[in-house]
Design a protein around this motif. Structure first.
Motif, PDB file in Angstrom:
ATOM      1  N   TRP A   1       0.811  -1.213   0.000  1.00 37.88           N
ATOM      2  CA  TRP A   1       0.000   0.000   0.000  1.00 37.88           C
ATOM      3  C   TRP A   1       0.844   1.264   0.000  1.00 37.88           C
ATOM      4  CZ3 TRP A   1      -4.126  -1.212   4.323  1.00 37.88           C
ATOM      5  CH2 TRP A   1      -4.971  -2.231   3.864  1.00 37.88           C
ATOM      6  N   ALA A   2       2.014   1.224   0.612  1.00 37.66           N
ATOM      7  CA  ALA A   2       2.859   2.409   0.711  1.00 37.66           C
ATOM      8  C   ALA A   2       3.771   2.582  -0.508  1.00 37.66           C
ATOM      9  CB  ALA A   2       3.699   2.350   1.987  1.00 37.66           C
ATOM     10  N   SER A   3       3.597   1.745  -1.519  1.00 42.08           N
ATOM     11  CA  SER A   3       4.455   1.849  -2.704  1.00 42.08           C
ATOM     12  C   SER A   3       3.953   2.915  -3.665  1.00 42.08           C
ATOM     13  CB  SER A   3       4.546   0.503  -3.422  1.00 42.08           C
ATOM     14  OG  SER A   3       3.315   0.151  -4.016  1.00 42.08           O
ATOM     15  N   TYR A   4       4.862   3.396  -4.495  1.00 46.05           N
ATOM     16  CA  TYR A   4       4.542   4.344  -5.552  1.00 46.05           C
ATOM     17  C   TYR A   4       5.613   4.214  -6.629  1.00 46.05           C
ATOM     18  CZ  TYR A   4       8.289   7.251  -3.667  1.00 46.05           C
ATOM     19  OH  TYR A   4       9.511   7.704  -3.233  1.00 46.05           O
ATOM     20  N   VAL A   5       5.267   4.581  -7.845  1.00 44.95           N
ATOM     21  CA  VAL A   5       6.254   4.532  -8.917  1.00 44.95           C
ATOM     22  C   VAL A   5       7.221   5.688  -8.709  1.00 44.95           C
ATOM     23  CG1 VAL A   5       4.825   5.822 -10.585  1.00 44.95           C
ATOM     24  CG2 VAL A   5       6.668   4.313 -11.401  1.00 44.95           C
TER      25      VAL A   5
END
Length: 132
Positions: A124-128
């Motif tokens: 959930w805390a990931s981003y590109v």
């Protein structure tokens, strides 16, 4: 199609990225750099468009996280880890179920369980972070 069959015979449920596939670095907020970075590859035009939209925003405003099936092995692109997202079978989404949330290190510690039982990874805390 042959590449898919060979990968499956090798014990990995992994697609071989096509020549138009692009690799992206993802980061996980709140996790140190070396432990929170991973690479995923796609050639899906709709996903590529969503990623371009996210990359046009400041990092602090990138709200979509990666979610999709993973396989054992680094897939030839997620070199820091012994797991990878199956190329072109993942997406970036606003929300996903809690059971697949975690960190790259959590997957690394128990790759077999994540691949066989959980099946997907959706930190959930990931981003590109960037295109490679």
């Amino acid at each position: 199609m042959l590449a898919l069959g060979l990968a499956a015979c090798g014990g990995q449920d992994a697609a071989v990225p096509g020549p138009s596939a692009t690799a992206f670095v993802f980061a996980v907020r709140g996790v140190p750099d070396a432990e929170g970075r991973f690479v995923a590859v796609t050639d899906d035009p709709a996903v590529l468009a969503r990623l371009d939209d996210q990359l046009a925003l400041p990092e602090s405003e990138r709200s979509l996280h990666i979610a999709g099936p993973i396989a054992s092995g680094n897939g030839g692109h997620n070199l820091a880890w012994s797991w990878h997202f199956i190329p072109s079978r993942w997406d970036v989404v606003e929300a996903s179920i809690e059971v697949c949330d975690g960190t790259p290190q959590a997957v690394e510690k128990d790759v077999g369980r994540w691949v066989a039982e959980v099946g997907t990874f959706c930190p959930w805390a990931s981003y590109v972070q960037r295109r490679m």
